[in-house]
Design a protein around this motif. Structure first.
Motif, short mmCIF file in Angstrom:
data_model
loop_
_atom_site.label_atom_id
_atom_site.label_comp_id
_atom_site.label_asym_id
_atom_site.label_seq_id
_atom_site.Cartn_x
_atom_site.Cartn_y
_atom_site.Cartn_z
N UNK A 1 0.85 -1.19 0.02
CA UNK A 1 0.16 -0.06 0.02
C UNK A 1 0.66 1.23 0.20
N UNK A 2 1.98 1.33 0.70
CA UNK A 2 3.00 2.49 0.57
C UNK A 2 3.50 2.59 -0.64
N UNK A 3 3.92 1.49 -1.51
CA UNK A 3 4.21 1.59 -2.87
C UNK A 3 3.17 2.18 -3.75
N UNK A 4 1.80 1.49 -3.50
CA UNK A 4 0.67 1.94 -4.27
C UNK A 4 0.60 3.33 -4.33
N UNK A 5 0.55 4.02 -2.95
CA UNK A 5 0.38 5.55 -2.74
C UNK A 5 1.45 6.31 -3.49
N UNK A 6 2.52 5.80 -3.73
CA UNK A 6 3.63 6.36 -4.76
C UNK A 6 3.17 6.41 -6.05
N UNK A 7 2.71 5.31 -6.48
CA UNK A 7 2.44 5.00 -7.92
C UNK A 7 1.14 5.88 -8.06
N UNK A 8 0.14 5.93 -7.23
CA UNK A 8 -1.29 6.60 -7.53
C UNK A 8 -0.69 8.40 -7.78
N UNK A 9 0.42 8.52 -6.78
CA UNK A 9 0.80 10.11 -6.77
C UNK A 9 1.65 10.37 -8.35
N UNK A 10 2.14 9.33 -9.07
CA UNK A 10 2.77 9.63 -10.23
C UNK A 10 1.85 9.50 -11.20
N UNK A 11 0.70 9.08 -11.17
CA UNK A 11 -0.59 8.83 -12.06
C UNK A 11 -1.41 10.17 -11.79
N UNK A 12 -1.45 10.69 -10.71
CA UNK A 12 -1.82 12.00 -10.53
C UNK A 12 -1.12 13.16 -10.92
N UNK A 13 -0.04 12.89 -10.97
CA UNK A 13 0.97 14.18 -11.81
C UNK A 13 0.70 14.16 -13.20
N UNK A 14 0.78 12.94 -13.73
CA UNK A 14 0.36 12.81 -15.23
C UNK A 14 -0.99 13.15 -15.74
N UNK A 15 -1.96 12.98 -14.79
CA UNK A 15 -3.30 13.11 -15.06
C UNK A 15 -3.42 14.63 -15.11
N UNK A 16 -3.05 15.22 -14.11
CA UNK A 16 -3.33 16.87 -13.97
C UNK A 16 -2.36 17.42 -15.33
N UNK A 17 -1.26 16.98 -15.62
CA UNK A 17 -0.47 17.55 -16.60
C UNK A 17 -1.51 17.22 -17.96
N UNK A 18 -1.77 16.03 -18.03
CA UNK A 18 -2.57 15.96 -19.37
C UNK A 18 -3.94 16.77 -19.41
N UNK A 19 -4.28 16.68 -18.25
CA UNK A 19 -5.74 17.54 -18.12
C UNK A 19 -5.64 19.06 -18.90
N UNK A 20 -4.35 19.54 -18.38
CA UNK A 20 -4.09 20.96 -18.91
C UNK A 20 -4.41 21.18 -20.48
N UNK A 21 -3.98 19.76 -21.35
CA UNK A 21 -3.90 20.09 -22.53
C UNK A 21 -5.25 20.04 -23.14
N UNK A 22 -6.41 19.78 -22.18
CA UNK A 22 -7.79 19.73 -22.72
C UNK A 22 -8.49 21.24 -22.70
N UNK A 23 -7.65 22.45 -22.27
CA UNK A 23 -8.09 23.60 -22.09
C UNK A 23 -8.52 23.99 -23.40
N UNK A 24 -9.37 24.76 -23.66
CA UNK A 24 -10.35 25.61 -22.84
C UNK A 24 -11.58 24.68 -22.25
N UNK A 25 -11.72 23.41 -22.99
CA UNK A 25 -12.86 22.46 -22.35
C UNK A 25 -12.87 22.19 -20.87
N UNK A 26 -13.89 22.01 -20.40
CA UNK A 26 -13.83 21.66 -18.87
C UNK A 26 -14.65 20.45 -18.64
N UNK A 27 -13.97 19.73 -17.49
CA UNK A 27 -14.76 18.70 -16.83
C UNK A 27 -15.85 18.85 -16.03
#
Length: 518
Positions: A430-456
């Motif tokens: 679970x400690x490792x999983x928290x780190x994996x999800x943290x990396x996915x959150x970084x990538x998801x937020x970065x990719x999310x930026x490229x969808x602008x000006x559309x909003x979720x």
């Protein structure tokens, strides 16, 4: 402040954690005091009588046929605490040691262990005053109770061992000097009652339930962000699809994803695209996340039985009736903990696949490696290396500890659960999983930026906005380890769960009570 009656009230994971945090105070009711004193008197009657009862007037384990004289029965209890304190390795997290005290107090207060009221009161003093014993992490085979860790846990009762107190690690001798406490005078059977039990395994399981719940909730949220970022379809989350394969976890996750995507402009922008179906790591989120939810629910339900059980041996019903059995055996927890460990590892596995998908540059509007100016910059290439390493490490930790048994106690204890290892490994994963999800959150937020000006939808927009208050969009390379740590903090502090709670509360899943409460 809320009160909890040890030995009487129903203990849950959430209640145990509240007591550990000082948000709820554990007390002894008049009825539990009466039962404890009755049980202690039964032990005294056995000692003064002619009956031979294991652990009261006999030796332990293979020495169960060795009769102990009445005058030596008290010394026997001190010796068992000292001789069984054989733990090695790093100390466990003080919160887990605190939970062990809470779980043991609740078990002893049911009045089937023959322990003195004054001993339980001293345990409760340690809980209330945050005087937490230092307990090594290794040494239990998960049967005959968690003998070694529980022996270390209760050395401070007799003036030995170490504790954490007021931010300092100190000897129990020093604690007694500060507080004016004196060692407890142990009576017959008390040493055995203290070390017999599954509280090391169960305390780890409490943390597994709590931390895995947090990871599962964030995996849904981050997975939904990735669906938006990768312009995935909402059709795989249709209620009609999941009604014809109605696993509870799958249906709960599909519902959550639907709520998170509701009101999205991004979804509507590609509703008529030519893509037939998404990769499994997007399309099968309900099936994979949902299966891990089912494993979590299984562990939670079994753990609630264990938290309210008596796992001592022998059980004292009266001076005339004692039962020497196997309630201390850790198998009922070892198997579901191994199952939960596998469930946690699989969430990391599918998360890493979504990370990889986001980097490929095959989805319209997303640059390769999630950065426009690559070549001179490596972009988000290397965070995925870390997630891959963690996923692989988790796979190596998934071998079930409960599949093994090594005889101990000269063959008297010839089958053991190794559940203590199951619990420790599950928390590592679970400690490792928290780190994996943290990396996915970084990538998801970065990719999310490229969808602008559309909003979720409003829930995911709130999550993305919060991430951006802590972590900036990356136009060029930087030390991404710092960003990973910030993202993990967002996850461990449960910020995204809080941000989506109002949306989820308005449209609760039919399985909300089972999967969102513990």
């Amino acid at each position: 402040m809320e009160h909890f009656n040890y030995g009487i009230d129903f203990l849950t994971v959430g209640k145990a954690l509240q007591i550990a945090k000082g948000e709820t105070k554990g007390t002894l009711s008049a009825s539990s005091i009466e039962q404890v004193e009755k049980s202690a008197q039964a032990v005294e009657d056995i000692v003064s009588g002619e009956r031979t009862v294991y652990g009261i007037n006999t030796g332990f384990g293979p020495l169960c046929t060795t009769k102990i004289s009445a005058k030596d029965t008290r010394e026997l209890q001190y010796n068992i605490l000292k001789s069984h304190s054989v733990g090695v390795g790093k100390p466990i997290d003080p919160t887990i040691a605190q939970l062990m005290l809470i779980l043991k107090a609740h078990s002893l207060a049911q009045g089937f262990s023959g322990i003195q009221l004054s001993t339980i009161e001293r345990i409760i003093w340690h809980i209330d005053n945050q005087a937490i014993p230092v307990v090594p992490e290794q040494g239990s085979v998960g049967a005959s109770g968690d003998l070694a860790p529980l022996a270390h846990l209760f050395l401070p009762l007799i003036g030995l061992g170490e504790v954490y107190f007021k931010g300092e690690r100190m000897s129990t001798e020093r604690l007694f000097q500060i507080t004016g406490l004196q060692p407890v005078a142990l009576g017959p059977k008390e040493g055995l009652a203290l070390i017999n039990g599954t509280q090391f395994i169960a305390a780890h399981a409490v943390m597994v339930v709590d931390r895995l719940y947090n990871c599962l909730s964030h995996a849904d949220i981050i997975g939904a962000m990735m669906i938006e970022a990768l312009m995935g379809s909402a059709k795989p989350f249709s209620p009609r699809l999941h009604e014809i394969r109605p696993f509870k976890g799958n249906r709960h996750v599909a519902h959550r994803i639907r709520v998170l995507l509701e009101g999205s402009e991004i979804l509507n922008a590609h509703i008529n695209c030519g893509r037939v179906q998404d990769p499994y790591s997007l399309r099968c989120i309900p099936q994979v996340h949902g299966s891990s939810r089912n494993a979590w629910l299984h562990l939670k339900e079994l753990l609630e039985v264990e938290l309210n059980a008596v796992t001592d041996n022998p059980i004292i019903l009266s001076a005339e009736e004692t039962i020497s059995g196997g309630n201390f055996h850790g198998q009922p927890m070892a198997l579901p903990l191994d199952y939960a460990a596998l469930a946690a590892a699989e969430i990391g596995n599918i998360s890493d696949r979504r990370i990889y998908l986001s980097l490929e540059g095959k989805v319209e509007g997303l640059p390769q490696l999630l950065m426009n100016d690559t070549g001179i910059n490596s972009g988000f290439m290397l965070p995925q290396y870390t997630s891959a390493a963690l996923v692989s490490e988790n796979k190596s930790l998934c071998f079930p500890a409960s599949a093994d048994s090594i005889p101990t106690s000269l063959g008297q204890e010839d089958h053991v659960s190794m559940g203590s290892i199951s619990g420790r490994k599950a928390l590592q994963i679970i400690g490792n999983l928290e780190q994996i999800l943290a990396i996915e959150l970084l990538c998801a937020a970065q990719a999310f930026d490229f969808r602008r000006p559309l909003r979720s939808g409003p829930a995911l927009e709130a999550c993305h906005a919060y991430v951006r208050t802590k972590i900036d969009h990356a136009d060029k390379d930087r030390i991404f380890a710092d960003d990973i740590q910030k993202a993990r903090t967002i996850i461990t502090e449960r910020k995204l769960i809080a941000l989506t709670q109002s949306e989820m509360a308005q449209k609760e899943s039919p399985f909300h009570v089972e999967f969102e409460n513990y």
